[in-house]
Design an enzyme around this catalytic site. Sequence first.
Site, PDB file in Angstrom:
ATOM      1  N   GLY A 234      23.779  45.940  35.203  1.00  0.00           N
ATOM      2  CA  GLY A 234      24.708  47.058  35.000  1.00  0.00           C
ATOM      3  C   GLY A 234      24.233  48.009  33.918  1.00  0.00           C
ATOM      4  O   GLY A 234      24.903  48.180  32.897  1.00  0.00           O
TER       5      GLY A 234
ATOM      6  N   SER B 149      34.401  39.114  26.285  1.00  0.00           N
ATOM      7  CA  SER B 149      35.383  40.082  25.775  1.00  0.00           C
ATOM      8  C   SER B 149      36.331  39.341  24.852  1.00  0.00           C
ATOM      9  O   SER B 149      36.600  38.146  25.068  1.00  0.00           O
ATOM     10  CB  SER B 149      36.182  40.693  26.926  1.00  0.00           C
TER      11      SER B 149
ATOM     12  N   TYR C 139      40.374  39.228  35.115  1.00  0.00           N
ATOM     13  CA  TYR C 139      39.355  39.644  34.145  1.00  0.00           C
ATOM     14  C   TYR C 139      39.266  38.639  32.992  1.00  0.00           C
ATOM     15  O   TYR C 139      38.174  38.214  32.589  1.00  0.00           O
ATOM     16  CB  TYR C 139      39.712  41.041  33.636  1.00  0.00           C
ATOM     17  N   VAL C 140      40.426  38.254  32.462  1.00  0.00           N
ATOM     18  CA  VAL C 140      40.444  37.320  31.324  1.00  0.00           C
ATOM     19  C   VAL C 140      39.866  35.968  31.737  1.00  0.00           C
ATOM     20  O   VAL C 140      39.091  35.357  30.993  1.00  0.00           O
ATOM     21  CB  VAL C 140      41.882  37.182  30.771  1.00  0.00           C
ATOM     22  N   ALA C 141      40.228  35.500  32.937  1.00  0.00           N
ATOM     23  CA  ALA C 141      39.677  34.222  33.411  1.00  0.00           C
ATOM     24  C   ALA C 141      38.150  34.314  33.483  1.00  0.00           C
ATOM     25  O   ALA C 141      37.433  33.390  33.082  1.00  0.00           O
ATOM     26  CB  ALA C 141      40.262  33.866  34.772  1.00  0.00           C
TER      27      ALA C 141
ATOM     28  N   ILE D  38      35.913  49.226  23.456  1.00  0.00           N
ATOM     29  CA  ILE D  38      34.734  50.075  23.325  1.00  0.00           C
ATOM     30  C   ILE D  38      34.921  51.305  24.217  1.00  0.00           C
ATOM     31  O   ILE D  38      35.404  51.186  25.358  1.00  0.00           O
ATOM     32  CB  ILE D  38      33.463  49.300  23.770  1.00  0.00           C
TER      33      ILE D  38
HETATM   34  P1  NAP Z   1      31.642  50.413  32.646  1.00  0.00           P
HETATM   35  O1  NAP Z   1      31.360  51.632  31.856  1.00  0.00           O
HETATM   36  O2  NAP Z   1      32.752  50.411  33.639  1.00  0.00           O
HETATM   37  O3  NAP Z   1      30.290  49.917  33.333  1.00  0.00           O
HETATM   38  C1  NAP Z   1      30.286  48.760  34.130  1.00  0.00           C
HETATM   39  C2  NAP Z   1      28.869  48.468  34.525  1.00  0.00           C
HETATM   40  O4  NAP Z   1      28.859  47.273  35.315  1.00  0.00           O
HETATM   41  C3  NAP Z   1      28.267  49.576  35.377  1.00  0.00           C
HETATM   42  O5  NAP Z   1      26.926  49.739  34.995  1.00  0.00           O
HETATM   43  C4  NAP Z   1      28.363  49.015  36.785  1.00  0.00           C
HETATM   44  O6  NAP Z   1      27.339  49.456  37.648  1.00  0.00           O
HETATM   45  C5  NAP Z   1      28.188  47.535  36.532  1.00  0.00           C
HETATM   46  N1  NAP Z   1      28.749  46.719  37.616  1.00  0.00           N
HETATM   47  C6  NAP Z   1      30.048  46.491  37.908  1.00  0.00           C
HETATM   48  N2  NAP Z   1      30.154  45.685  38.976  1.00  0.00           N
HETATM   49  C7  NAP Z   1      28.881  45.403  39.368  1.00  0.00           C
HETATM   50  C8  NAP Z   1      28.313  44.625  40.389  1.00  0.00           C
HETATM   51  N3  NAP Z   1      29.065  43.937  41.255  1.00  0.00           N
HETATM   52  N4  NAP Z   1      26.957  44.551  40.487  1.00  0.00           N
HETATM   53  C9  NAP Z   1      26.173  45.222  39.625  1.00  0.00           C
HETATM   54  N5  NAP Z   1      26.657  45.985  38.625  1.00  0.00           N
HETATM   55  C10 NAP Z   1      27.984  46.071  38.506  1.00  0.00           C
HETATM   56  O7  NAP Z   1      31.999  49.185  31.689  1.00  0.00           O
HETATM   57  P2  NAP Z   1      31.556  48.836  30.190  1.00  0.00           P
HETATM   58  O8  NAP Z   1      32.707  49.110  29.328  1.00  0.00           O
HETATM   59  O9  NAP Z   1      30.233  49.409  29.874  1.00  0.00           O
HETATM   60  O10 NAP Z   1      31.454  47.242  30.338  1.00  0.00           O
HETATM   61  C11 NAP Z   1      30.227  46.527  30.293  1.00  0.00           C
HETATM   62  C12 NAP Z   1      30.534  45.078  30.030  1.00  0.00           C
HETATM   63  O11 NAP Z   1      31.237  44.946  28.800  1.00  0.00           O
HETATM   64  C13 NAP Z   1      31.449  44.460  31.092  1.00  0.00           C
HETATM   65  O12 NAP Z   1      31.073  43.124  31.332  1.00  0.00           O
HETATM   66  C14 NAP Z   1      32.813  44.511  30.439  1.00  0.00           C
HETATM   67  O13 NAP Z   1      33.679  43.541  30.948  1.00  0.00           O
HETATM   68  C15 NAP Z   1      32.437  44.236  28.986  1.00  0.00           C
HETATM   69  N6  NAP Z   1      33.450  44.661  28.031  1.00  0.00           N
HETATM   70  C16 NAP Z   1      33.786  45.970  27.885  1.00  0.00           C
HETATM   71  C17 NAP Z   1      34.760  46.319  26.952  1.00  0.00           C
HETATM   72  C18 NAP Z   1      35.171  47.737  26.715  1.00  0.00           C
HETATM   73  O14 NAP Z   1      36.093  47.966  25.915  1.00  0.00           O
HETATM   74  N7  NAP Z   1      34.567  48.732  27.350  1.00  0.00           N
HETATM   75  C19 NAP Z   1      35.375  45.339  26.182  1.00  0.00           C
HETATM   76  C20 NAP Z   1      35.016  44.018  26.375  1.00  0.00           C
HETATM   77  C21 NAP Z   1      34.035  43.682  27.290  1.00  0.00           C
HETATM   78  P3  NAP Z   1      27.449  50.797  38.555  1.00  0.00           P
HETATM   79  O15 NAP Z   1      27.850  51.905  37.644  1.00  0.00           O
HETATM   80  O16 NAP Z   1      26.090  50.951  39.117  1.00  0.00           O
HETATM   81  O17 NAP Z   1      28.506  50.510  39.586  1.00  0.00           O
END
Ligand code: NAP
Length: 247
Positions: free
Chosen positions: A12, A142, A155-157, A188
């Site tokens: 991702g 997270s 998501y939490v699970a 974030i």
């Molecule tokens: P984001 O901006 O929504 O980006 C999500 C990324 O995951 C994108 O690059 C997307 O790819 C990729 N993705 C989703 N489903 C996929 C799949 N089935 N196969 C391949 N790639 C997939 O989210 P983010 O905030 O950067 O989150 C990144 C990570 O941090 C996640 O695991 C999220 O749970 C975790 N996180 C985020 C936060 C927050 O506050 N933002 C907090 C805690 C944890 P495409 O764009 O190519 O679809």
Amino acid sequence: MKLANKKAIVTGGTRGIGNAIVRELAGNGCSVVFTYFSSDEAARLLENELTSDNVKVLGFKADAASFAAAQETVNYAIQNIGGLDILINNAGRTKDNLLLRMSEQDFDSVVNANLKSVFNYTKAALKPMIGQRYGKIVNISSVVGIIGNPGQANYVASKAGIIGLTKSNAKELASRNINVNAVAPGFIETDMTGKLNDQQKEAILSAVPIKRLGKPEDIAKAVAFLCSSDADYITGQVLKVDGGMVM
Ligand code: NAP
């Protein structure tokens, strides 16, 4: 250049936190294969921007939920950047709803993309990492995987599951010189949290002692540290990067 000549996979990588991680690793001399799901154009732009004389940065289209695609990604990295030292399991999605209204499909799709993906990529990475007796794996969990969150059972699970998987894998792989850690971000500023309205953001900020939302770069720096030799004696840990929200 604390990661000079290392080779990494980041799942991702075109958006948000994954994008910042790709930039941070490449900036430290590491070649990267990042996966993406949606935009070929965004992938090609990132490749062109970051590939230099010192590092190769290549995108590979792959659904993180697919076991076969994980193996293909690892094969692609070995053939195109020459190996695999670092794996960052970052890909993740949300599909929020109260439990009463959450469909089985929405539960499965989030758990498969967020948690099963970590199993898929870790398993695929084992052969090269065990063979060379070196590896650094960082899984993006997270803080809600630690404290829970209403409306996010799926998501939490998945994020709590990542913490368990991280600890089990750390215990199994330590003797092979493979470190496995998790980073647990707080809130974030990315597309994922962009859907929150001002009132929701205010409520979150009131629970964050460092009075700001996190930036993707805050997470990327912590990930790069865990991938470096400075963290050789750290494994099985969950590093919260959340402005002090969960202590
Ligand atoms: P984001 O901006 O929504 O980006 C999500 C990324 O995951 C994108 O690059 C997307 O790819 C990729 N993705 C989703 N489903 C996929 C799949 N089935 N196969 C391949 N790639 C997939 O989210 P983010 O905030 O950067 O989150 C990144 C990570 O941090 C996640 O695991 C999220 O749970 C975790 N996180 C985020 C936060 C927050 O506050 N933002 C907090 C805690 C944890 P495409 O764009 O190519 O679809």
